[in-house]
Design a protein around this motif. Sequence first.
Motif, mmCIF file in Angstrom:
data_model
loop_
_atom_site.group_PDB
_atom_site.id
_atom_site.type_symbol
_atom_site.label_atom_id
_atom_site.label_comp_id
_atom_site.label_asym_id
_atom_site.label_seq_id
_atom_site.Cartn_x
_atom_site.Cartn_y
_atom_site.Cartn_z
ATOM 1 N N ASP A 1 3.415 1.672 7.629
ATOM 2 C CA ASP A 1 4.545 0.737 7.553
ATOM 3 C C ASP A 1 4.869 0.167 8.928
ATOM 4 N N VAL A 2 4.863 1.017 9.934
ATOM 5 C CA VAL A 2 5.151 0.551 11.302
ATOM 6 C C VAL A 2 4.026 -0.348 11.805
ATOM 7 N N VAL A 3 2.785 0.002 11.510
ATOM 8 C CA VAL A 3 1.656 -0.836 11.914
ATOM 9 C C VAL A 3 1.761 -2.208 11.262
ATOM 10 N N THR B 1 0.841 -1.201 0.000
ATOM 11 C CA THR B 1 0.000 0.000 0.000
ATOM 12 C C THR B 1 0.874 1.248 0.000
ATOM 13 N N ASP B 2 0.325 2.303 -0.525
ATOM 14 C CA ASP B 2 1.014 3.598 -0.469
ATOM 15 C C ASP B 2 0.074 4.672 0.084
ATOM 16 N N TRP B 3 -0.789 4.257 0.995
ATOM 17 C CA TRP B 3 -1.729 5.180 1.597
ATOM 18 C C TRP B 3 -0.999 6.113 2.559
ATOM 19 N N ASP B 4 -1.467 7.312 2.653
ATOM 20 C CA ASP B 4 -0.945 8.279 3.618
ATOM 21 C C ASP B 4 -2.057 8.628 4.591
ATOM 22 N N VAL B 5 -1.918 8.147 5.818
ATOM 23 C CA VAL B 5 -2.895 8.427 6.858
ATOM 24 C C VAL B 5 -2.240 9.381 7.838
ATOM 25 N N GLN B 6 -2.902 10.479 8.106
ATOM 26 C CA GLN B 6 -2.319 11.488 8.982
ATOM 27 C C GLN B 6 -2.269 10.974 10.421
#
Length: 83
Positions: free
Chosen positions: A30-32, A20-25
């Motif tokens: 990646d850490v999750v 995935t390349d989602w950006d969640v604020q």
Amino acid sequence: MGLGGCIILIAVGAILTFATDWDVQGVNLDVVGIILMIVGLIGVTTFSSIYRRRRVMVPPTTVVEDERHHNHRDGYIDGGYGM
């Protein structure tokens, strides 16, 4: 949690980390994903060690044939003459 749940955690973590390349604020996916994979690996090792301890090894036994159950009458032994 069984073995299937642990494998699902590993798969979801790998998808979040690598696919995935989602950006969640406020959340680094990646850490999750890495955390989910580590928890899944710990679960798999724990499950396999517990399963290994539960497995009981039964030694093979020899079958002892009881001769009292055979029919001996008039020269016939179990339906065959002289056998």
